[in-house]
Design a protein around this motif. Structure first.
Motif, PDB file in Angstrom:
ATOM      1  N   LYS A 393       0.822  -1.216   0.000  1.00 27.31           N
ATOM      2  CA  LYS A 393       0.000   0.000   0.000  1.00 27.31           C
ATOM      3  C   LYS A 393       0.852   1.261   0.000  1.00 27.31           C
ATOM      4  O   LYS A 393       0.394   2.327  -0.413  1.00 27.31           O
ATOM      5  CB  LYS A 393      -0.923   0.013   1.227  1.00 27.31           C
ATOM      6  CG  LYS A 393      -1.882  -1.168   1.296  1.00 27.31           C
ATOM      7  CD  LYS A 393      -2.891  -1.137   0.172  1.00 27.31           C
ATOM      8  CE  LYS A 393      -3.917  -2.276   0.335  1.00 27.31           C
ATOM      9  NZ  LYS A 393      -4.877  -2.294  -0.791  1.00 27.31           N
ATOM     10  N   GLU A 394       2.091   1.165   0.489  1.00 27.80           N
ATOM     11  CA  GLU A 394       2.981   2.317   0.567  1.00 27.80           C
ATOM     12  C   GLU A 394       4.188   2.096  -0.340  1.00 27.80           C
ATOM     13  O   GLU A 394       4.588   0.959  -0.584  1.00 27.80           O
ATOM     14  CB  GLU A 394       3.453   2.538   2.017  1.00 27.80           C
ATOM     15  CG  GLU A 394       2.325   2.792   3.007  1.00 27.80           C
ATOM     16  CD  GLU A 394       1.613   4.106   2.750  1.00 27.80           C
ATOM     17  OE1 GLU A 394       2.257   5.018   2.179  1.00 27.80           O
ATOM     18  OE2 GLU A 394       0.434   4.227   3.120  1.00 27.80           O
ATOM     19  N   ILE A 411       0.590   2.689  -9.161  1.00 26.11           N
ATOM     20  CA  ILE A 411      -0.186   1.795  -8.299  1.00 26.11           C
ATOM     21  C   ILE A 411       0.057   2.226  -6.857  1.00 26.11           C
ATOM     22  O   ILE A 411       1.216   2.290  -6.415  1.00 26.11           O
ATOM     23  CB  ILE A 411       0.222   0.321  -8.477  1.00 26.11           C
ATOM     24  CG1 ILE A 411       0.144  -0.110  -9.944  1.00 26.11           C
ATOM     25  CG2 ILE A 411      -0.652  -0.579  -7.612  1.00 26.11           C
ATOM     26  CD1 ILE A 411       0.654  -1.522 -10.185  1.00 26.11           C
ATOM     27  N   HIS A 412      -0.985   2.535  -6.133  1.00 31.36           N
ATOM     28  CA  HIS A 412      -0.884   2.914  -4.722  1.00 31.36           C
ATOM     29  C   HIS A 412       0.135   4.033  -4.501  1.00 31.36           C
ATOM     30  O   HIS A 412       0.939   3.996  -3.562  1.00 31.36           O
ATOM     31  CB  HIS A 412      -0.526   1.707  -3.852  1.00 31.36           C
ATOM     32  CG  HIS A 412      -1.543   0.611  -3.875  1.00 31.36           C
ATOM     33  ND1 HIS A 412      -2.907   0.841  -4.013  1.00 31.36           N
ATOM     34  CD2 HIS A 412      -1.397  -0.748  -3.777  1.00 31.36           C
ATOM     35  CE1 HIS A 412      -3.536  -0.307  -4.002  1.00 31.36           C
ATOM     36  NE2 HIS A 412      -2.663  -1.283  -3.867  1.00 31.36           N
ATOM     37  N   TRP A 433      -0.947  -7.461  -8.792  1.00 33.77           N
ATOM     38  CA  TRP A 433      -1.986  -6.434  -8.691  1.00 33.77           C
ATOM     39  C   TRP A 433      -2.913  -6.579  -9.877  1.00 33.77           C
ATOM     40  O   TRP A 433      -2.498  -6.536 -11.031  1.00 33.77           O
ATOM     41  CB  TRP A 433      -1.363  -5.034  -8.679  1.00 33.77           C
ATOM     42  CG  TRP A 433      -2.359  -3.932  -8.414  1.00 33.77           C
ATOM     43  CD1 TRP A 433      -3.021  -3.682  -7.245  1.00 33.77           C
ATOM     44  CD2 TRP A 433      -2.792  -2.936  -9.330  1.00 33.77           C
ATOM     45  NE1 TRP A 433      -3.847  -2.604  -7.373  1.00 33.77           N
ATOM     46  CE2 TRP A 433      -3.717  -2.108  -8.646  1.00 33.77           C
ATOM     47  CE3 TRP A 433      -2.489  -2.656 -10.654  1.00 33.77           C
ATOM     48  CZ2 TRP A 433      -4.358  -1.034  -9.270  1.00 33.77           C
ATOM     49  CZ3 TRP A 433      -3.116  -1.578 -11.273  1.00 33.77           C
ATOM     50  CH2 TRP A 433      -4.038  -0.779 -10.579  1.00 33.77           C
TER      51      TRP A 433
END
Length: 462
Positions: A393-394, A411-412, A433
């Motif tokens: 997520k990071e 992405i994210h 993903w």
């Protein structure tokens, strides 16, 4: 569609779609695979039909029919009909097996026999790889499928680029060195041979047992111009997996640098069959993959490899004359050399969305036809570290933050590069993903524009 009734869509690719079909006049006669061209009058289908009409072998799906379908606007789309193979692609099938050396010897012998039949008919497959091999659920037989990149003696030339069609990671040393040597001359076309199919079968076998593409044993110390004047040695497969000496020897032979040292498909089939029938009981032990051995790469290369992720460039990049050898020779070395070459040449990393090639798991043809319900296995092999790991997520430390240049995607809140030939479950060092595999991009920070005062948090100072 002519005499065929379509029962359902099973696979889609860049050039075609595959349906389950049955004969409208005799629905009880069985299920077939109907492959339809996306583009009207696609000449690839004529090549495929001609070669398959010449080949009759139990390890090649049979051709039953071909024709044209008039689309809504009246354009004619070619189609062909083949055996429906109820099974799994080779790499997917292997993930739910406890593969032994004897099993692999028998599978490779079957595929070598299929290539023998293709070569005897004057043809070349030109895209031998695990996702174009189906293992039939009923009897475990391996079938060589998806002849969309094939050619045959006297066939018309459909492409004018220097490199042959197919998947870069499976290209022979001759194809890679030709593309590097003539990278500035797109018209210098490479003529594939049966030895190229044999080499691709060797790459398939190496990845099947080791879980990765062939790795470079050592780096070459040379200038950019003569960097690939010779093909570097590969790490022997027995250093990456515990397997029988006989299987390791045959895989090593298929990956020989010299085409004549690989042997013909017929010679390989005979040797593999003999080995499968004569190896001792130790060949029935499960094959186990290990981590790659430490090698004496120059410190500058290994340092860059640690700092840069493995990069698999899309095939559209190859068409822009990027050195093919950099695309196939594994992990960190390819990534670091690719970055150095790009920096020296000033080449753009942008590719158009329409040029981007489909992942290996999404290529056109019957190699995609799989069971809707996966086979069960009481003792599946444990997955390698990093497989099926979701994109975090990071941003990772040092990862590029947006804006992302193509082929990078956002992405994210960070930049990622799609791995051109991988579909989930993803191999180690890649992340999943939305049913695709990606590697993080750790490029240098973008130059600050006027008004930019805040330093991106995901990038460190050089």
């Amino acid at each position: 569609m002519g005499p065929w009734r379509l029962l359902g869509l099973t696979a889609e690719g860049s050039y075609g779609v595959v349906f389950r079909a049955e004969r409208a006049a005799s629905p009880g006669a069985g299920v077939f695979a109907l492959k339809l061209a996306r583009q009207p009058e696609d000449p690839r289908f004529a090549l495929e039909v001609e070669l398959l009409s010449r080949v009759e072998h139990p390890n090649v799906p049979r051709l039953h029919d071909s024709g044209e379908w008039a689309g809504p606007e009246g354009a004619l789309h070619p189609f062909l009909v083949m055996d429906w193979v109820e099974g799994l692609p080779l790499y997917s099938w292997a993930r739910i097996q406890r593969l032994s050396s004897r099993q692999v010897l028998r599978l490779l012998a079957q595929l070598a026999r299929a290539l023998q039949a293709v070569h005897a008919a004057g043809g070349l497959h030109r895209d031998v790889k695990g996702t174009n091999v189906l293992v039939r659920a009923a009897d475990g037989q391996a079938l060589l499928a998806d002849f969309g990149s094939c050619t045959w003696r006297g066939a018309p030339v459909l492409t004018r680029q220097s490199h042959p069609p197919g998947t870069p990671q499976y290209a022979s040393p001759q194809a890679q060195l030709h593309q590097w040597k003539f990278r500035r001359f797109a018209s210098a076309r490479y003529e594939a041979s049966p030895a190229d199919d044999v080499y691709a079968l060797g790459v398939t076998a190496y990845r099947l047992v080791a879980g990765r593409y062939p790795l470079i044993a050592e780096a070459q110390e040379a200038g950019e111009e003569d960097l690939f004047s010779r093909f570097p040695a590969l790490v022997p497969v027995e250093e990456l997996a515990q397997l029988s000496p006989e299987l390791a020897r045959w895989i090593g032979q298929m990956l020989s640098e010299k085409p004549e040292a690989r042997g013909t498909a017929a010679e390989l089939a005979l040797g593999l069959e003999l080995a499968a029938n004569t190896v001792g009981s130790e060949a029935d032990q499960p094959i186990r993959s290990g981590k790659p051995p430490a090698r004496g790469l120059p410190e500058a290369i290994t340092r860059e490899a640690r700092e840069a992720p493995p990069v698999q460039a899309p095939r559209s990049v190859v068409r822009r004359r990027w050195p093919a050898a950099l695309l196939v020779m594994g992990g960190g070395l390819a990534a670091s050399m690719w970055c150095v070459w790009q920096a020296k040449s000033g080449a753009s990393s942008e590719v158009s969305g329409t040029d981007a090639a489909a992942p290996e798991g999404e290529t056109t043809g019957l190699g995609e036809v799989v069971l809707t319900q996966p086979l069960s296995a009481p003792e599946p092999l444990p997955t390698s570290e990093g497989i099926a790991e979701e994109v975090p997520k990071e941003p990772l430390p040092g990862q590029r933050l947006p804006p992302c240049k193509k082929p990078q995607v956002k992405i994210h809140g960070s930049c990622w590069i799609p791995v051109a030939d991988e579909a989930p479950p993803c191999i180690e060092d890649t992340y999943e993903w939305k049913r695709r595999c990606y590697v993080p991009f750790f490029g240098p920070p973008l130059p600050a524009t006027s008004g930019q005062k805040k330093k991106p948090q995901g990038l460190s100072d050089p």
